[in-house]
Scaffold this motif. Structure first.
Motif, mmCIF file in Angstrom:
data_model
loop_
_atom_site.group_PDB
_atom_site.id
_atom_site.type_symbol
_atom_site.label_atom_id
_atom_site.label_comp_id
_atom_site.label_asym_id
_atom_site.label_seq_id
_atom_site.Cartn_x
_atom_site.Cartn_y
_atom_site.Cartn_z
ATOM 1 N N MET A 1 19.970 -19.577 12.965
ATOM 2 C CA MET A 1 20.856 -20.601 13.498
ATOM 3 C C MET A 1 22.135 -19.919 13.998
ATOM 4 S SD MET A 1 21.909 -23.993 11.494
ATOM 5 C CE MET A 1 23.136 -25.074 12.083
ATOM 6 N N ALA A 2 22.491 -20.140 15.220
ATOM 7 C CA ALA A 2 23.671 -19.524 15.830
ATOM 8 C C ALA A 2 24.939 -20.242 15.381
ATOM 9 C CB ALA A 2 23.548 -19.577 17.336
ATOM 10 N N ARG A 3 26.009 -19.464 15.334
ATOM 11 C CA ARG A 3 27.288 -20.080 14.970
ATOM 12 C C ARG A 3 27.841 -20.829 16.172
ATOM 13 N NH1 ARG A 3 31.501 -17.645 17.257
ATOM 14 N NH2 ARG A 3 31.374 -15.476 17.868
ATOM 15 N N PRO A 4 28.728 -21.795 15.937
ATOM 16 C CA PRO A 4 29.311 -22.525 17.069
ATOM 17 C C PRO A 4 30.164 -21.581 17.923
ATOM 18 C CG PRO A 4 30.083 -23.409 14.961
ATOM 19 C CD PRO A 4 29.180 -22.272 14.666
ATOM 20 N N PRO A 5 30.270 -21.852 19.219
ATOM 21 C CA PRO A 5 31.076 -20.977 20.068
ATOM 22 C C PRO A 5 32.552 -21.030 19.679
ATOM 23 C CG PRO A 5 30.277 -22.876 21.314
ATOM 24 C CD PRO A 5 29.672 -22.951 19.951
ATOM 25 N N LYS A 6 33.231 -19.879 19.853
ATOM 26 C CA LYS A 6 34.666 -19.820 19.569
ATOM 27 C C LYS A 6 35.441 -20.553 20.649
ATOM 28 C CE LYS A 6 35.050 -15.476 17.113
ATOM 29 N NZ LYS A 6 35.694 -14.150 17.097
ATOM 30 N N ASP A 7 36.593 -21.061 20.256
ATOM 31 C CA ASP A 7 37.517 -21.634 21.210
ATOM 32 C C ASP A 7 37.965 -20.520 22.155
ATOM 33 O OD1 ASP A 7 40.612 -22.191 21.866
ATOM 34 O OD2 ASP A 7 39.557 -24.100 21.596
ATOM 35 N N LYS A 8 38.186 -20.832 23.419
ATOM 36 C CA LYS A 8 38.567 -19.814 24.397
ATOM 37 C C LYS A 8 39.812 -19.046 23.971
ATOM 38 C CE LYS A 8 36.509 -21.490 28.636
ATOM 39 N NZ LYS A 8 36.727 -21.796 30.042
ATOM 40 N N SER A 9 40.742 -19.691 23.298
ATOM 41 C CA SER A 9 41.982 -19.020 22.891
ATOM 42 C C SER A 9 41.740 -17.974 21.802
ATOM 43 C CB SER A 9 43.007 -20.044 22.402
ATOM 44 O OG SER A 9 42.559 -20.653 21.202
ATOM 45 N N GLU A 10 40.602 -18.036 21.116
ATOM 46 C CA GLU A 10 40.293 -17.097 20.036
ATOM 47 C C GLU A 10 39.355 -15.971 20.473
ATOM 48 O OE1 GLU A 10 39.081 -18.935 16.403
ATOM 49 O OE2 GLU A 10 40.462 -20.599 16.676
ATOM 50 N N ARG A 11 38.862 -16.018 21.696
ATOM 51 C CA ARG A 11 37.942 -14.988 22.176
ATOM 52 C C ARG A 11 38.686 -13.699 22.463
ATOM 53 N NH1 ARG A 11 34.688 -18.687 26.442
ATOM 54 N NH2 ARG A 11 33.812 -20.112 24.899
ATOM 55 N N LYS A 12 38.091 -12.593 22.074
ATOM 56 C CA LYS A 12 38.657 -11.271 22.337
ATOM 57 C C LYS A 12 37.948 -10.694 23.557
ATOM 58 C CE LYS A 12 40.649 -11.863 18.337
ATOM 59 N NZ LYS A 12 40.374 -13.235 18.034
ATOM 60 N N GLU A 13 38.717 -10.319 24.561
ATOM 61 C CA GLU A 13 38.129 -9.851 25.808
ATOM 62 C C GLU A 13 38.201 -8.346 25.984
ATOM 63 O OE1 GLU A 13 40.011 -12.032 28.930
ATOM 64 O OE2 GLU A 13 39.389 -13.953 28.139
ATOM 65 N N TYR A 14 39.047 -7.666 25.221
ATOM 66 C CA TYR A 14 39.246 -6.240 25.431
ATOM 67 C C TYR A 14 39.063 -5.474 24.135
ATOM 68 C CZ TYR A 14 41.404 -8.137 29.585
ATOM 69 O OH TYR A 14 41.623 -8.834 30.745
ATOM 70 N N ASP A 15 38.571 -4.250 24.260
ATOM 71 C CA ASP A 15 38.427 -3.346 23.122
ATOM 72 C C ASP A 15 39.438 -2.226 23.271
ATOM 73 O OD1 ASP A 15 36.298 -4.676 21.936
ATOM 74 O OD2 ASP A 15 34.811 -3.557 23.081
ATOM 75 N N LEU A 16 39.959 -1.756 22.147
ATOM 76 C CA LEU A 16 40.862 -0.613 22.125
ATOM 77 C C LEU A 16 40.196 0.461 21.283
ATOM 78 C CD1 LEU A 16 43.647 0.681 22.683
ATOM 79 C CD2 LEU A 16 44.442 -0.414 20.584
ATOM 80 N N ARG A 17 39.833 1.541 21.913
ATOM 81 C CA ARG A 17 39.162 2.630 21.203
ATOM 82 C C ARG A 17 40.225 3.614 20.736
ATOM 83 N NH1 ARG A 17 34.453 5.592 20.480
ATOM 84 N NH2 ARG A 17 34.669 7.781 21.014
ATOM 85 N N VAL A 18 40.248 3.875 19.433
ATOM 86 C CA VAL A 18 41.226 4.784 18.852
ATOM 87 C C VAL A 18 40.480 5.874 18.096
ATOM 88 C CG1 VAL A 18 43.191 4.986 17.282
ATOM 89 C CG2 VAL A 18 42.868 2.886 18.596
ATOM 90 N N PRO A 19 40.531 7.112 18.580
ATOM 91 C CA PRO A 19 39.865 8.197 17.862
ATOM 92 C C PRO A 19 40.533 8.435 16.510
ATOM 93 C CG PRO A 19 40.376 8.849 20.125
ATOM 94 C CD PRO A 19 41.098 7.565 19.860
ATOM 95 N N LEU A 20 39.728 8.560 15.457
ATOM 96 C CA LEU A 20 40.218 8.802 14.103
ATOM 97 C C LEU A 20 39.414 9.917 13.447
ATOM 98 C CD1 LEU A 20 40.325 5.108 12.808
ATOM 99 C CD2 LEU A 20 42.282 6.447 13.589
ATOM 100 N N THR A 21 40.052 10.620 12.535
ATOM 101 C CA THR A 21 39.311 11.565 11.702
ATOM 102 C C THR A 21 38.562 10.760 10.644
ATOM 103 O OG1 THR A 21 41.081 11.818 10.082
ATOM 104 C CG2 THR A 21 41.121 13.321 11.986
ATOM 105 N N ASP A 22 37.645 11.397 9.943
ATOM 106 C CA ASP A 22 36.947 10.713 8.851
ATOM 107 C C ASP A 22 37.938 10.210 7.809
ATOM 108 O OD1 ASP A 22 34.436 11.067 9.962
ATOM 109 O OD2 ASP A 22 34.014 12.888 8.817
#
Length: 65
Positions: A1-22
């Motif tokens: 069963m799928a979850r209900p869709p998020k409200d447009k204001s709560e959707r994340k459109e961008y990813d931020l990739r941050v290199p980290l050590t272990d």
């Protein structure tokens, strides 16, 4: 069963990739666990809060402390 869709204001459109050590990744994971958040939610909250605080202080010219 799928979850209900998020409200447009709560959707994340961008990813931020941050290199980290272990070690850094584990540190972030541990901090997120203490707040009962996943790493992304924890990092997002910290980054957004820091950005707001920095902007509230005002811009400084390059090289000025």
């Amino acid at each position: 069963m799928a979850r209900p869709p998020k409200d447009k204001s709560e959707r994340k459109e961008y990813d931020l990739r941050v290199p980290l050590t272990d070690a850094q990744r584990e540190l972030v994971s541990e901090a997120a666990r203490l707040e009962e958040l996943d790493r992304a939610a924890w990092a997002r909250a910290i980054l957004v809060d820091a950005a707001r605080k920095r902007l509230a202080k005002g811009k400084k010219t390059a090289g000025q402390k």
